[in-house]
Design a protein around this motif. Structure first.
Motif, PDB file in Angstrom:
ATOM      1  N   UNK B   9       0.941  -1.384  -0.041  1.00  0.00           N
ATOM      2  CA  UNK B   9      -0.104   0.016  -0.029  1.00  0.00           C
ATOM      3  C   UNK B   9       0.915   1.022   0.006  1.00  0.00           C
ATOM      4  N   UNK B  10       0.825   2.088  -1.146  1.00  0.00           N
ATOM      5  CA  UNK B  10       1.622   3.267  -1.140  1.00  0.00           C
ATOM      6  C   UNK B  10       0.799   4.338  -0.783  1.00  0.00           C
ATOM      7  N   UNK B  11       1.236   5.299   0.082  1.00  0.00           N
ATOM      8  CA  UNK B  11       0.397   6.171   0.832  1.00  0.00           C
ATOM      9  C   UNK B  11      -0.188   5.814   2.018  1.00  0.00           C
ATOM     10  N   UNK B  12       0.266   4.793   2.731  1.00  0.00           N
ATOM     11  CA  UNK B  12      -0.190   4.143   4.010  1.00  0.00           C
ATOM     12  C   UNK B  12      -0.511   5.130   5.162  1.00  0.00           C
ATOM     13  N   UNK B  13       0.187   6.266   4.979  1.00  0.00           N
ATOM     14  CA  UNK B  13      -0.042   7.187   6.135  1.00  0.00           C
ATOM     15  C   UNK B  13      -1.029   8.272   5.794  1.00  0.00           C
ATOM     16  N   UNK B  44       8.773   5.497   8.314  1.00  0.00           N
ATOM     17  CA  UNK B  44       9.322   5.548   9.824  1.00  0.00           C
ATOM     18  C   UNK B  44       8.213   5.327  10.877  1.00  0.00           C
ATOM     19  N   UNK B  45       7.096   5.937  10.406  1.00  0.00           N
ATOM     20  CA  UNK B  45       5.962   6.007  11.226  1.00  0.00           C
ATOM     21  C   UNK B  45       5.506   4.241  11.328  1.00  0.00           C
ATOM     22  N   UNK B  46       4.411   4.032  11.798  1.00  0.00           N
ATOM     23  CA  UNK B  46       3.910   2.765  11.958  1.00  0.00           C
ATOM     24  C   UNK B  46       2.317   2.689  11.837  1.00  0.00           C
ATOM     25  N   UNK B  47       1.720   1.613  11.221  1.00  0.00           N
ATOM     26  CA  UNK B  47       0.187   1.512  11.204  1.00  0.00           C
ATOM     27  C   UNK B  47      -0.084   0.065  11.920  1.00  0.00           C
ATOM     28  N   UNK B  48      -1.203   0.007  12.438  1.00  0.00           N
ATOM     29  CA  UNK B  48      -1.628  -1.070  12.993  1.00  0.00           C
ATOM     30  C   UNK B  48      -2.163  -2.341  11.858  1.00  0.00           C
ATOM     31  N   UNK B  49      -2.078  -3.318  11.819  1.00  0.00           N
ATOM     32  CA  UNK B  49      -2.804  -4.306  11.094  1.00  0.00           C
ATOM     33  C   UNK B  49      -2.717  -5.686  11.570  1.00  0.00           C
ATOM     34  N   UNK B  50      -3.666  -6.444  11.860  1.00  0.00           N
ATOM     35  CA  UNK B  50      -3.831  -7.494  12.563  1.00  0.00           C
ATOM     36  C   UNK B  50      -2.957  -7.555  13.917  1.00  0.00           C
ATOM     37  N   UNK B  51      -3.296  -6.471  14.638  1.00  0.00           N
ATOM     38  CA  UNK B  51      -2.587  -6.421  16.129  1.00  0.00           C
ATOM     39  C   UNK B  51      -1.229  -6.123  16.206  1.00  0.00           C
ATOM     40  N   UNK B  56       6.180   1.763   8.261  1.00  0.00           N
ATOM     41  CA  UNK B  56       6.091   2.227   6.971  1.00  0.00           C
ATOM     42  C   UNK B  56       7.437   2.600   6.408  1.00  0.00           C
ATOM     43  N   UNK B  57       7.399   1.996   5.335  1.00  0.00           N
ATOM     44  CA  UNK B  57       9.058   2.273   4.760  1.00  0.00           C
ATOM     45  C   UNK B  57       8.923   2.950   3.274  1.00  0.00           C
ATOM     46  N   UNK B  58      10.178   3.459   3.040  1.00  0.00           N
ATOM     47  CA  UNK B  58      10.125   4.292   1.823  1.00  0.00           C
ATOM     48  C   UNK B  58       9.742   3.704   0.290  1.00  0.00           C
ATOM     49  N   UNK B  59       9.001   4.179  -0.229  1.00  0.00           N
ATOM     50  CA  UNK B  59       8.641   3.616  -1.768  1.00  0.00           C
ATOM     51  C   UNK B  59       9.773   3.680  -2.570  1.00  0.00           C
ATOM     52  N   UNK B  60      10.526   4.537  -2.575  1.00  0.00           N
ATOM     53  CA  UNK B  60      11.905   4.450  -3.422  1.00  0.00           C
ATOM     54  C   UNK B  60      12.550   3.368  -3.184  1.00  0.00           C
ATOM     55  N   UNK B  61      12.805   2.892  -2.361  1.00  0.00           N
ATOM     56  CA  UNK B  61      13.587   1.712  -1.855  1.00  0.00           C
ATOM     57  C   UNK B  61      12.920  -0.071  -2.168  1.00  0.00           C
TER      58      UNK B  61
END
Lengths: 336, 336
Positions: B9-13, B44-51, B56-61
């Motif tokens: 998922x790109x644009x996850x934040x 660098x931030x993070x999002x909850x998924x299934x507990x 969240x990582x850089x899309x470039x890489x």
């Protein structure tokens, strides 16, 4: 031309009535004596006029023989009750409530159909249309020169002030409650008005149309003198205190010449056309002003016979009180 | 049927990306590994998924060879930059940005044109339309059975959340400033948004149409497979946080049978028809829901070939994130 007129304003304590009195003063209307009237609940308060406090009295007890002109700025029931007494006393009247049939008191918007006045019998009885019909008529009337209007489709986003001071207070209160994360308790509106849009203003009939929508269609056709004009309208309640906004699509029988449309709007009285690329807003432009603002004048995305516009107008002032005073200014010429 | 899919998922934040991840979990989408991607600022931030917290990582890489399906939930520039890498790696993709031409990635709304998917080559490339086009397509598609759609005239009152979190904060801040009688300082919006309506969302072209309006027309025609359908649209910005509302007038070539219209809306997926006399609102009904709410279904005041409706839909959820996941649910059947 030093003649003055003794005038009564019924509904003088409402938002429209109060603004009307203010406009009579601003425009130096030839007022002799001014009689401010209201229902028994509101009587006793006073309203400033020419640096004097004028006491508001009970309409029930008023002797219409004292005045030559009466503004009815209260509800339809008040007009229906007292208009017969006013005309029996020989008063000219201007009704803002929509209560009177057009055969008795035609709707007049001076920018659109001032000529209607000349044909009326006495005592003169005239209606000032709903705020929406007034704003739309001011803008659509001059377009009849360059467009063959077939159909108008519009969404009218109405300010809460049209419903009176209690609606204004409730929008403020609901908003404060939500911002302070307190539980919302709608009272005047039946649901959350703050940060929301309500799709219906007043109760709908069996067919789903509200009386406001039907009134708008009826009045607009009458003022434009186009009884067969197709009009689709949705009146919604926006979380805006003052100023109505209209998203308007016009279908013409001929191709729309935008240069001619812009020129007609520029030349017409009662209109301020904002420059291409910009648009007016209720709060930023229309409120407190004597003109209807028009912007986003554009054709269809690919229909050459389509015209789109965004209108905004002070519903209390331009839509109601000022139009009534403008009508009065014409009417007193007939009385002279 | 225990197969699962590795997904990016790109644009996850963003508001849509975050909701999309939540919906993948809610609907028990067969996710194997989940890769959340964003620009370097948001990584660098993070999002909850299934507990679990998913970083969240850089899309470039990102190595697109790791996944079978990619959601593009960032802006058009991001899609244009990375879609070629995704398809080169053989990934199916669903773009929510509107960046890709319909020949490459047709717009799909499962309730309206799911059948389009079957004809596509691989790797599958699909677009999920703008929130407005999605909501309108869900409602208009089933009406094609009983109406011969000729023209649609609509005013879309859009929530500020479509413009991201900064717009949401600014509406709240402006409102608080006004309620506290502090001077208003617009930053994100170029003028007062609180208690006001802005007639234009984004800059207009030379003809006066915004790209949002042109996108809506283009997408709606494509999804309904009616390339010649006349559509008049004004997109306005309402002081509403979440949930878009639409005032819609439809002109049909045949007389409108309201009983058939109501039956078609009742039977259609993705729609909640509110009872006659009532109406849905963004805040009270649509927000957080998986359906488009429809109310005020009524004919013309005197045009038998006219239909009017009021629609409201959660722009972030139903209009964007959920539609993309619904598309994905169809798409994985093609991948199996």
């Amino acid at each position: 031309m030093s003649q003055s007129f003794d005038i009564a304003v019924i509904g003088a304590t409402g938002t429209v009535g109060e603004t009307l009195v203010q406009i009579l003063e601003e425009r130096d209307f030839p007022v002799g004596s001014l009689h401010l009237l209201a229902s028994s609940e509101s009587a006793g308060s006073s309203v400033m006029f020419r640096n004097k406090n004028v006491r508001v009295r009970e309409v029930d007890e008023f002797d219409f023989g004292k005045v030559q002109l009466v503004f009815f700025a209260a509800g339809p029931a008040v007009t229906l009750s007292f208009a017969p007494r006013a005309t029996a006393a020989g008063c000219a009247l201007i009704d803002l409530s929509g209560a009177l049939p057009p055969e008795q008191a035609p709707q007049i918007v001076p920018e659109a159909n001032a000529q209607v006045l000349a044909g009326l019998g006495k005592p003169l009885q005239v209606s000032s249309p709903s705020a929406s019909a007034t704003a739309l008529a001011v803008v659509l009337a001059p377009l009849r020169e360059c467009l063959d209007l077939q159909r108008i489709s519009l969404t009218a986003s109405l300010a809460v002030s049209a419903q009176g001071r209690v609606a204004v207070s409730e929008l403020a209160r609901q908003t404060a409650e939500l911002l302070n994360a307190r539980p919302l308790e709608p009272t005047f509106f039946d649901r959350q008005m703050a940060f929301n849009l309500l799709a219906q203003v007043g109760a709908p009939d069996e067919q789903g149309h509200t009386s406001l929508e039907k009134r708008l269609v009826r009045e607009l056709r009458q003022v434009l003198n186009q009884p067969l004009l197709k009009i689709s309208v949705t009146c919604i309640q926006a979380p805006v205190f003052f100023g109505d906004s209209f998203s308007v699509t016009v279908q013409s029988a001929n191709a729309v010449d935008l240069a001619k449309v812009n020129a007609a709007l520029e030349a017409a009285p009662g209109i301020e056309l904002v420059e291409a690329g910009d648009y007016p807003t209720a709060v930023g432009d229309a409120v407190g002003q004597d003109v209807v603002y028009v912007g986003r004048v554009r054709g269809g995305i690919d229909d050459p016979a389509e015209l789109n516009m965004w209108l905004t107008s002070d519903n209390v002032r331009k839509g109601a009180a000022l139009n009534a005073v403008q009508v009065a200014e014409l009417l007193i010429k007939e009385l002279l």
